[in-house]
Scaffold this motif. Structure first.
Motif, PDB file in Angstrom:
ATOM      1  N   ALA A   1     -26.798 -18.689  65.799  1.00 35.21           N
ATOM      2  CA  ALA A   1     -26.093 -17.769  65.889  1.00 35.21           C
ATOM      3  C   ALA A   1     -26.409 -16.552  66.733  1.00 35.21           C
ATOM      4  O   ALA A   1     -25.771 -15.603  67.104  1.00 35.21           O
ATOM      5  CB  ALA A   1     -26.270 -17.153  64.342  1.00 35.21           C
ATOM      6  N   ASP A   2     -27.829 -16.534  67.010  1.00 35.58           N
ATOM      7  CA  ASP A   2     -28.147 -15.600  68.060  1.00 35.58           C
ATOM      8  C   ASP A   2     -27.468 -15.609  69.453  1.00 35.58           C
ATOM      9  O   ASP A   2     -26.968 -14.736  70.060  1.00 35.58           O
ATOM     10  CB  ASP A   2     -29.742 -15.581  68.256  1.00 35.58           C
ATOM     11  CG  ASP A   2     -30.581 -15.157  67.176  1.00 35.58           C
ATOM     12  OD1 ASP A   2     -29.973 -14.567  66.282  1.00 35.58           O
ATOM     13  OD2 ASP A   2     -31.705 -15.280  67.143  1.00 35.58           O
ATOM     14  N   THR A   3     -27.323 -16.833  70.006  1.00 34.48           N
ATOM     15  CA  THR A   3     -26.849 -17.008  71.202  1.00 34.48           C
ATOM     16  C   THR A   3     -25.055 -16.589  71.042  1.00 34.48           C
ATOM     17  O   THR A   3     -24.504 -16.186  71.972  1.00 34.48           O
ATOM     18  CB  THR A   3     -26.820 -18.544  71.633  1.00 34.48           C
ATOM     19  OG1 THR A   3     -28.179 -18.572  71.737  1.00 34.48           O
ATOM     20  CG2 THR A   3     -26.247 -18.768  72.944  1.00 34.48           C
ATOM     21  N   ARG A   4     -24.412 -17.182  70.215  1.00 34.15           N
ATOM     22  CA  ARG A   4     -23.135 -16.804  69.723  1.00 34.15           C
ATOM     23  C   ARG A   4     -22.947 -15.229  69.525  1.00 34.15           C
ATOM     24  O   ARG A   4     -22.006 -14.638  70.194  1.00 34.15           O
ATOM     25  CB  ARG A   4     -22.600 -17.581  68.364  1.00 34.15           C
ATOM     26  CG  ARG A   4     -22.449 -19.091  69.001  1.00 34.15           C
ATOM     27  CD  ARG A   4     -22.062 -19.797  67.663  1.00 34.15           C
ATOM     28  NE  ARG A   4     -20.398 -19.404  67.341  1.00 34.15           N
ATOM     29  CZ  ARG A   4     -20.209 -18.814  65.942  1.00 34.15           C
ATOM     30  NH1 ARG A   4     -21.031 -18.951  65.369  1.00 34.15           N
ATOM     31  NH2 ARG A   4     -18.892 -18.778  65.915  1.00 34.15           N
TER      32      ARG A   4
ATOM     33  N   ILE B   1     -17.758 -12.832  67.404  1.00 35.59           N
ATOM     34  CA  ILE B   1     -18.435 -13.809  67.465  1.00 35.59           C
ATOM     35  C   ILE B   1     -17.728 -15.092  66.715  1.00 35.59           C
ATOM     36  O   ILE B   1     -18.147 -16.335  67.091  1.00 35.59           O
ATOM     37  CB  ILE B   1     -19.649 -13.556  66.410  1.00 35.59           C
ATOM     38  CG1 ILE B   1     -20.781 -14.785  66.426  1.00 35.59           C
ATOM     39  CG2 ILE B   1     -19.356 -13.470  64.953  1.00 35.59           C
ATOM     40  CD1 ILE B   1     -21.962 -14.625  66.068  1.00 35.59           C
ATOM     41  N   ASN B   2     -16.627 -14.745  65.771  1.00 37.92           N
ATOM     42  CA  ASN B   2     -15.712 -15.873  65.504  1.00 37.92           C
ATOM     43  C   ASN B   2     -15.116 -16.789  66.571  1.00 37.92           C
ATOM     44  O   ASN B   2     -14.605 -17.745  66.139  1.00 37.92           O
ATOM     45  CB  ASN B   2     -14.776 -15.553  64.453  1.00 37.92           C
ATOM     46  CG  ASN B   2     -15.687 -15.048  63.067  1.00 37.92           C
ATOM     47  OD1 ASN B   2     -16.607 -15.624  62.918  1.00 37.92           O
ATOM     48  ND2 ASN B   2     -15.309 -13.943  62.796  1.00 37.92           N
ATOM     49  N   GLN B   3     -14.828 -15.967  67.597  1.00 35.88           N
ATOM     50  CA  GLN B   3     -14.097 -16.700  68.695  1.00 35.88           C
ATOM     51  C   GLN B   3     -15.130 -17.475  69.500  1.00 35.88           C
ATOM     52  O   GLN B   3     -14.610 -18.237  70.557  1.00 35.88           O
ATOM     53  CB  GLN B   3     -13.405 -15.633  69.500  1.00 35.88           C
ATOM     54  CG  GLN B   3     -12.259 -14.952  69.131  1.00 35.88           C
ATOM     55  CD  GLN B   3     -11.640 -13.927  70.204  1.00 35.88           C
ATOM     56  OE1 GLN B   3     -11.545 -14.332  71.275  1.00 35.88           O
ATOM     57  NE2 GLN B   3     -11.196 -12.716  69.460  1.00 35.88           N
TER      58      GLN B   3
ATOM     59  N   ASN C   1     -23.116 -13.724  73.109  1.00 36.62           N
ATOM     60  CA  ASN C   1     -22.116 -14.271  73.957  1.00 36.62           C
ATOM     61  C   ASN C   1     -20.866 -13.773  73.579  1.00 36.62           C
ATOM     62  O   ASN C   1     -19.879 -13.906  74.398  1.00 36.62           O
ATOM     63  CB  ASN C   1     -22.105 -15.750  74.165  1.00 36.62           C
ATOM     64  CG  ASN C   1     -23.252 -16.136  75.067  1.00 36.62           C
ATOM     65  OD1 ASN C   1     -23.913 -15.423  75.638  1.00 36.62           O
ATOM     66  ND2 ASN C   1     -23.291 -17.518  75.555  1.00 36.62           N
ATOM     67  N   ALA C   2     -20.867 -13.162  72.361  1.00 39.55           N
ATOM     68  CA  ALA C   2     -19.379 -12.525  71.895  1.00 39.55           C
ATOM     69  C   ALA C   2     -19.006 -11.515  72.620  1.00 39.55           C
ATOM     70  O   ALA C   2     -17.859 -11.092  72.748  1.00 39.55           O
ATOM     71  CB  ALA C   2     -19.737 -12.008  70.589  1.00 39.55           C
ATOM     72  N   ARG C   3     -19.824 -10.969  73.693  1.00 34.41           N
ATOM     73  CA  ARG C   3     -19.398  -9.764  74.391  1.00 34.41           C
ATOM     74  C   ARG C   3     -18.266 -10.295  75.500  1.00 34.41           C
ATOM     75  O   ARG C   3     -17.452  -9.543  75.915  1.00 34.41           O
ATOM     76  CB  ARG C   3     -20.470  -9.110  74.981  1.00 34.41           C
ATOM     77  CG  ARG C   3     -21.112 -10.079  76.234  1.00 34.41           C
ATOM     78  CD  ARG C   3     -22.388  -9.204  76.909  1.00 34.41           C
ATOM     79  NE  ARG C   3     -23.112  -9.832  78.056  1.00 34.41           N
ATOM     80  CZ  ARG C   3     -23.701 -11.169  78.174  1.00 34.41           C
ATOM     81  NH1 ARG C   3     -23.984 -11.451  76.888  1.00 34.41           N
ATOM     82  NH2 ARG C   3     -24.161 -11.384  79.161  1.00 34.41           N
TER      83      ARG C   3
END
Ligand code: GLP
Length: 270
Positions: free
Chosen positions: A162-165, A176-178, A168-170
């Motif tokens: 979850a941390d990496t996602r 984050i869901n994408q 990388n959500a930026r």
């Protein structure tokens, strides 16, 4: 392990590109020079400097074969956030590398296991990786080898934390869901097989991971700590990323760097 601390991101990027250019130019193999490559914000400065050297100093990539570290599972090569798109946009389109020399895992494969096995085989067939350039996750991950990945891992499907996602959500409109939940990635063992490993780290947000990799115990808790067992591993970082290293550690690596440079005489990239 060698750690070189530069004043800022620009200096580390120029030095990183210099070392890669040096290895490519010096390589006199009977086969092409095999270069492992990462994505992320950190290598962008290195890619820009390599492009500049290609344009202004005739650095050629015609005899270079590349293998990228990872790709999101489920994204097509043409997806704007795929690592295929990233690499062509930021690097490959601007240099003279033949498209057939570029290898990136296929995130859309229907047979992930087969794809990963074939990737390992392709690396072997190319003669192994001469230099693996990498970045660093805030949790110490390398490629997409998250904490607790086996040091013997090979190219495979990895579930993202979850941390990496979240980090990388930026790249996915902050949503984050994408961000895909899994990726295809080279393993820690694949990176360790490279003849030389060069890791770039910039910014305060990498300081904890850098401390773990350099001063911590060799542990799958911090995948990057594997570098302590590599015969030719180097980390190039800026002062912000080195902020959590002990004073004595910084002094040791600064002294070592001076000695290496003195011994190398005229060699710009020892
Ligand atoms: C992703 C990549 C890693 C990269 C990391 C850090 O997780 N899979 O290979 O090292 O991002 O990226 P950045 O350089 O943007 O901090």
């Amino acid at each position: 392990m060698r750690v070189t601390i530069f004043k800022d991101y620009h200096e580390l990027s120029v030095a990183g590109a210099g070392r890669i250019a040096d290895r490519i130019t010096r390589f006199q193999g009977k086969r092409p020079f095999v270069l492992g490559l990462p994505t992320g914000s950190t290598p962008l400065g290195i890619y820009r400097e390599l492009i500049r050297r290609h344009r202004e100093e005739h650095l050629s990539f015609s005899h270079v074969v590349t293998f990228n570290m990872d790709e999101y599972l489920g994204l097509s090569a043409g997806h704007p956030q795929s690592y295929h798109s990233f690499m062509w946009e930021n690097f490959f389109s601007h240099i003279d590398i033949p498209a057939s020399n570029v290898h990136i895992l296929n995130g859309e494969t229907r047979d992930p296991e087969g794809e990963c096995g074939a990737y390992e085989e392709a690396i072997r067939a190319a003669g192994g990786i001469d230099l693996f350039l990498g970045g660093m996750g805030e949790d110490g991950h390398i490629a997409f080898n998250e904490p607790f990945s086996s040091f013997n891992s090979r190219t495979r499907v990895a579930i993202l934390t979850a941390d990496t996602r979240a980090v990388n959500a930026r790249f996915f409109d902050g949503d984050i869901n994408q961000v895909p939940r899994a990726a295809l990635t080279v393993g820690v063992g694949t990176v360790m097989d490279a003849r030389e490993v060069l890791i770039a780290a910039s910014g305060r947000n990498k300081a904890r991971a850098l401390r773990g990799a350099v001063e911590g115990a060799v542990s799958h808790r911090c995948p990057l700590s594997c570098l302590q067992n590599h015969p030719r591993a180097a980390i190039i970082c800026d002062e912000a990323a080195a902020a959590e290293l002990e004073v004595g550690t910084v002094e040791y690596f600064r002294t070592l760097e001076t000695a290496i440079r003195e011994q190398a005489g005229g060699d710009a990239c020892p």
